[in-house]
Design a protein around this motif. Structure first.
Motif, PDB file in Angstrom:
ATOM      1  N   PRO A  96      10.997  40.239  12.786  1.00  0.00           N
ATOM      2  CA  PRO A  96       9.980  39.527  12.007  1.00  0.00           C
ATOM      3  C   PRO A  96      10.608  38.476  11.115  1.00  0.00           C
ATOM      4  CG  PRO A  96      10.379  41.726  11.105  1.00  0.00           C
ATOM      5  CD  PRO A  96      11.118  41.654  12.406  1.00  0.00           C
ATOM      6  N   ALA A  97       9.855  37.399  10.887  1.00  0.00           N
ATOM      7  CA  ALA A  97      10.367  36.296  10.074  1.00  0.00           C
ATOM      8  C   ALA A  97      10.776  36.770   8.683  1.00  0.00           C
ATOM      9  CB  ALA A  97       9.318  35.188   9.974  1.00  0.00           C
ATOM     10  N   SER A  98      10.109  37.814   8.176  1.00  0.00           N
ATOM     11  CA  SER A  98      10.436  38.320   6.844  1.00  0.00           C
ATOM     12  C   SER A  98      11.824  38.939   6.792  1.00  0.00           C
ATOM     13  CB  SER A  98       9.397  39.362   6.410  1.00  0.00           C
ATOM     14  OG  SER A  98       9.387  40.452   7.325  1.00  0.00           O
ATOM     15  N   GLY A  99      12.371  39.295   7.974  1.00  0.00           N
ATOM     16  CA  GLY A  99      13.691  39.906   8.022  1.00  0.00           C
ATOM     17  C   GLY A  99      14.806  38.921   8.300  1.00  0.00           C
ATOM     18  N   PHE A 100      14.480  37.632   8.381  1.00  0.00           N
ATOM     19  CA  PHE A 100      15.492  36.622   8.680  1.00  0.00           C
ATOM     20  C   PHE A 100      16.519  36.522   7.549  1.00  0.00           C
ATOM     21  CE2 PHE A 100      12.943  33.679  11.748  1.00  0.00           C
ATOM     22  CZ  PHE A 100      12.965  34.693  12.682  1.00  0.00           C
ATOM     23  N   ILE A 101      17.779  36.393   7.930  1.00  0.00           N
ATOM     24  CA  ILE A 101      18.848  36.114   6.981  1.00  0.00           C
ATOM     25  C   ILE A 101      19.129  34.612   7.019  1.00  0.00           C
ATOM     26  CG2 ILE A 101      21.284  36.491   6.422  1.00  0.00           C
ATOM     27  CD1 ILE A 101      21.063  39.225   7.718  1.00  0.00           C
ATOM     28  N   ARG A 102      19.185  34.002   5.871  1.00  0.00           N
ATOM     29  CA  ARG A 102      19.488  32.570   5.809  1.00  0.00           C
ATOM     30  C   ARG A 102      21.002  32.382   5.808  1.00  0.00           C
ATOM     31  NH1 ARG A 102      15.238  29.271   4.708  1.00  0.00           N
ATOM     32  NH2 ARG A 102      13.300  30.256   4.004  1.00  0.00           N
ATOM     33  N   PHE A 103      21.511  31.804   6.889  1.00  0.00           N
ATOM     34  CA  PHE A 103      22.951  31.583   7.004  1.00  0.00           C
ATOM     35  C   PHE A 103      23.296  30.172   6.548  1.00  0.00           C
ATOM     36  CE2 PHE A 103      22.072  34.788  10.295  1.00  0.00           C
ATOM     37  CZ  PHE A 103      22.959  35.774   9.908  1.00  0.00           C
ATOM     38  N   ASN A 104      24.415  30.047   5.870  1.00  0.00           N
ATOM     39  CA  ASN A 104      24.938  28.731   5.512  1.00  0.00           C
ATOM     40  C   ASN A 104      25.616  28.155   6.752  1.00  0.00           C
ATOM     41  OD1 ASN A 104      25.996  26.467   4.272  1.00  0.00           O
ATOM     42  ND2 ASN A 104      27.709  27.563   3.345  1.00  0.00           N
ATOM     43  N   VAL A 105      25.023  27.120   7.345  1.00  0.00           N
ATOM     44  CA  VAL A 105      25.555  26.508   8.559  1.00  0.00           C
ATOM     45  C   VAL A 105      26.606  25.479   8.171  1.00  0.00           C
ATOM     46  CG1 VAL A 105      25.025  25.153  10.619  1.00  0.00           C
ATOM     47  CG2 VAL A 105      23.420  26.905   9.824  1.00  0.00           C
ATOM     48  N   LEU A 106      27.828  25.698   8.642  1.00  0.00           N
ATOM     49  CA  LEU A 106      28.938  24.802   8.321  1.00  0.00           C
ATOM     50  C   LEU A 106      29.028  23.626   9.289  1.00  0.00           C
ATOM     51  CD1 LEU A 106      31.608  27.595   7.710  1.00  0.00           C
ATOM     52  CD2 LEU A 106      30.240  26.406   5.971  1.00  0.00           C
ATOM     53  N   PHE A 107      28.562  23.853  10.533  1.00  0.00           N
ATOM     54  CA  PHE A 107      28.617  22.801  11.552  1.00  0.00           C
ATOM     55  C   PHE A 107      27.674  23.191  12.676  1.00  0.00           C
ATOM     56  CE2 PHE A 107      30.169  20.975  15.509  1.00  0.00           C
ATOM     57  CZ  PHE A 107      30.432  19.651  15.162  1.00  0.00           C
ATOM     58  N   GLU A 108      27.017  22.183  13.257  1.00  0.00           N
ATOM     59  CA  GLU A 108      26.184  22.450  14.434  1.00  0.00           C
ATOM     60  C   GLU A 108      26.027  21.190  15.269  1.00  0.00           C
ATOM     61  OE1 GLU A 108      21.688  23.489  15.928  1.00  0.00           O
ATOM     62  OE2 GLU A 108      22.085  23.467  13.770  1.00  0.00           O
ATOM     63  N   ASP A 109      26.155  21.334  16.577  1.00  0.00           N
ATOM     64  CA  ASP A 109      25.793  20.282  17.522  1.00  0.00           C
ATOM     65  C   ASP A 109      25.366  20.959  18.815  1.00  0.00           C
ATOM     66  OD1 ASP A 109      28.135  21.057  18.765  1.00  0.00           O
ATOM     67  OD2 ASP A 109      29.199  19.173  18.449  1.00  0.00           O
ATOM     68  N   GLU A 110      25.322  20.216  19.920  1.00  0.00           N
ATOM     69  CA  GLU A 110      24.835  20.788  21.171  1.00  0.00           C
ATOM     70  C   GLU A 110      25.792  21.801  21.787  1.00  0.00           C
ATOM     71  OE1 GLU A 110      26.821  16.824  22.333  1.00  0.00           O
ATOM     72  OE2 GLU A 110      25.845  17.779  20.606  1.00  0.00           O
ATOM     73  N   ALA A 111      27.050  21.847  21.314  1.00  0.00           N
ATOM     74  CA  ALA A 111      28.047  22.738  21.909  1.00  0.00           C
ATOM     75  C   ALA A 111      28.250  24.020  21.117  1.00  0.00           C
ATOM     76  CB  ALA A 111      29.385  22.010  22.052  1.00  0.00           C
ATOM     77  N   LEU A 112      28.193  23.941  19.801  1.00  0.00           N
ATOM     78  CA  LEU A 112      28.479  25.135  19.004  1.00  0.00           C
ATOM     79  C   LEU A 112      27.771  25.095  17.673  1.00  0.00           C
ATOM     80  CD1 LEU A 112      31.979  24.979  17.348  1.00  0.00           C
ATOM     81  CD2 LEU A 112      31.150  23.081  18.689  1.00  0.00           C
ATOM     82  N   VAL A 113      27.660  26.266  17.065  1.00  0.00           N
ATOM     83  CA  VAL A 113      27.149  26.396  15.704  1.00  0.00           C
ATOM     84  C   VAL A 113      28.143  27.278  14.954  1.00  0.00           C
ATOM     85  CG1 VAL A 113      25.656  28.353  16.355  1.00  0.00           C
ATOM     86  CG2 VAL A 113      25.220  27.094  14.243  1.00  0.00           C
ATOM     87  N   VAL A 114      28.459  26.864  13.724  1.00  0.00           N
ATOM     88  CA  VAL A 114      29.429  27.578  12.904  1.00  0.00           C
ATOM     89  C   VAL A 114      28.747  27.975  11.612  1.00  0.00           C
ATOM     90  CG1 VAL A 114      31.701  27.497  11.820  1.00  0.00           C
ATOM     91  CG2 VAL A 114      31.264  26.153  13.896  1.00  0.00           C
ATOM     92  N   VAL A 115      28.775  29.270  11.284  1.00  0.00           N
ATOM     93  CA  VAL A 115      28.112  29.750  10.077  1.00  0.00           C
ATOM     94  C   VAL A 115      29.126  30.407   9.155  1.00  0.00           C
ATOM     95  CG1 VAL A 115      25.928  30.108  11.290  1.00  0.00           C
ATOM     96  CG2 VAL A 115      27.531  32.026  11.047  1.00  0.00           C
ATOM     97  N   ASP A 116      28.754  30.494   7.892  1.00  0.00           N
ATOM     98  CA  ASP A 116      29.521  31.222   6.887  1.00  0.00           C
ATOM     99  C   ASP A 116      28.915  32.628   6.839  1.00  0.00           C
ATOM    100  OD1 ASP A 116      30.824  32.243   4.712  1.00  0.00           O
ATOM    101  OD2 ASP A 116      30.202  30.679   3.295  1.00  0.00           O
ATOM    102  N   LYS A 117      29.552  33.581   7.512  1.00  0.00           N
ATOM    103  CA  LYS A 117      28.995  34.927   7.599  1.00  0.00           C
ATOM    104  C   LYS A 117      29.105  35.632   6.257  1.00  0.00           C
ATOM    105  CE  LYS A 117      30.890  38.813   9.025  1.00  0.00           C
ATOM    106  NZ  LYS A 117      30.259  39.813   8.106  1.00  0.00           N
ATOM    107  N   PRO A 118      27.982  36.172   5.760  1.00  0.00           N
ATOM    108  CA  PRO A 118      28.062  36.931   4.507  1.00  0.00           C
ATOM    109  C   PRO A 118      28.662  38.314   4.752  1.00  0.00           C
ATOM    110  CG  PRO A 118      25.806  36.910   5.336  1.00  0.00           C
ATOM    111  CD  PRO A 118      26.609  36.022   6.248  1.00  0.00           C
ATOM    112  N   PRO A 119      29.239  38.932   3.730  1.00  0.00           N
ATOM    113  CA  PRO A 119      29.779  40.283   3.895  1.00  0.00           C
ATOM    114  C   PRO A 119      28.654  41.287   4.097  1.00  0.00           C
ATOM    115  CG  PRO A 119      29.780  39.668   1.580  1.00  0.00           C
ATOM    116  CD  PRO A 119      29.375  38.438   2.344  1.00  0.00           C
ATOM    117  N   GLY A 120      28.957  42.385   4.768  1.00  0.00           N
ATOM    118  CA  GLY A 120      27.971  43.434   4.975  1.00  0.00           C
ATOM    119  C   GLY A 120      27.048  43.213   6.149  1.00  0.00           C
ATOM    120  N   VAL A 121      27.236  42.117   6.880  1.00  0.00           N
ATOM    121  CA  VAL A 121      26.407  41.810   8.043  1.00  0.00           C
ATOM    122  C   VAL A 121      27.265  41.888   9.293  1.00  0.00           C
ATOM    123  CG1 VAL A 121      24.919  40.095   9.158  1.00  0.00           C
ATOM    124  CG2 VAL A 121      24.941  40.297   6.659  1.00  0.00           C
TER     125      VAL A 121
END
Length: 334
Positions: A96-121
């Motif tokens: 559900p949308a209410s359970g979404f975690i907001r990730f800090n996206v460091l980079f994204e294009d058509e080839a890859l996405v890079v996120v700053d993973k929070p601890p505990g996830v």
């Protein structure tokens, strides 16, 4: 030849009376065979899939094959008769949308996405975790037709995490990992006073199970039959009376490599609940204590790689998590 797609029938138990063979195409080239089978046989327990590989029931080009093999275009994978259960309810289950975690996206294009993973996830579901980072991102971005983890981070480790948005990008980034052209650096705070400004540590590791069935890693003397060579370069960044801040550069990417190397050398990571100093961890996490540390101090700081499409060098960095910054500030004030 029978296509594997014919074994799918939602909501029914399907006994396969004959083996299923699939010819590998370019979309699966470079993928490990165990990951290929796990993805194809989604409701079959991973333990059963590995048992099929170990026993030789899965065949590649009519030969036995280990789980580490990387598939090549044109390979013929034979899957033995398996009793599968496909649940229409579980397949339709969405986060559900209410359970979404907001990730800090460091980079994204058509080839890859890079996120700053929070601890505990966790990076993926399993072991009591329904939705890890990858399940979260798939649920949040159904328009992404392909999304796979390039590498993993421990649940309590924060920082740079790479995910590929195409099979070609995944294969190329895995090639860079194997070739050592991708550079990953971490920050770790350890118990004790580290002396050497820079130190290469090469110690073989082996995996084992505890009496309770938990998976662990330990150093073994010499890379024997069951040993995996592991190489880490540690650089001293700062030291205090009882702690040292180290940069750890991975030359190999073994499970729990940094944590086990440091614990073996007598410098356990602060807050490490598997290999650390448990009495120290309890004291550091005590409420009211300044500074207070309630998690493992291990952070994936930077990753340098060659972009799989453009060929340009990328430098990706995740700032040190706030709680870790605060702990260091507390050490400085003492």
């Amino acid at each position: 030849m029978v296509s594997i797609s014919r074994i799918k029938d939602l909501g029914k138990k399907i006994p396969l009376s004959a083996a299923v063979t699939e010819i590998i195409g370019e979309d699966s080239q470079g993928q490990r065979i165990d990951n290929f089978l796990i993805k194809r046989l989604k409701n079959v327990p991973k333990s059963h899939i590995y048992q099929l590989l170990r026993s030789g029931q899965v065949r590649l080009n009519s030969k036995r094959i280990g789980p580490q093999y990387h598939l090549q275009s044109g390979d013929a994978v034979r899957i033995p008769p398996i009793r599968m259960v496909e649940s229409s309810v579980s397949l339709r289950k969405k986060l559900p949308a209410s359970g979404f975690i907001r990730f800090n996206v460091l980079f994204e294009d058509e080839a890859l996405v890079v996120v700053d993973k929070p601890p505990g996830v966790a990076v993926h579901g399993g072991s009591g975790v329904s939705f890890g980072v990858i399940e979260q991102l798939r649920a949040q971005h159904p328009e992404w037709k392909f999304l796979e983890l390039v590498h993993r981070l421990d649940r309590e480790t924060s920082g740079v995490l790479l995910l590929a948005k195409s099979r070609a990008a995944l294969v190329e980034l895995h090639r860079q990992l194997r070739a050592g052209t991708m550079v990953k650096r971490y920050l770790a705070l350890v118990k004790g006073k580290w002396r050497n400004p820079k130190q290469n540590v090469t110690l073989a590791l082996t995996k084992y199970l505890t009496p309770t069935g938990e998976r662990r890693v330990a150093v073994i003397e010499g890379a024997g039959e069951d040993g995996m060579r592991a190489h880490t370069v540690f650089t001293l960044k700062k030291s205090w009376q009882n702690f040292s801040l180290l940069e750890a550069e991975l030359k190999t990417g073994r499970t729990h490599q940094i944590r086990v190397h440091l614990a073996h050398l007598g410098f356990p990571i602060a807050g490490d609940d598997k290999y650390g100093d448990f009495a120290l961890n309890k004291e550091l996490a005590r409420r009211g204590l300044e500074p207070c540390l309630a998690r493992m101090f291990l952070h994936a700081l930077t990753v340098e790689l060659i972009h799989p499409l453009t060929g340009k060098r990328l430098h990706l960095e995740a700032p040190l998590a706030d709680e870790l910054q605060q702990f260091l500030l507390g050490l400085n004030s003492n």
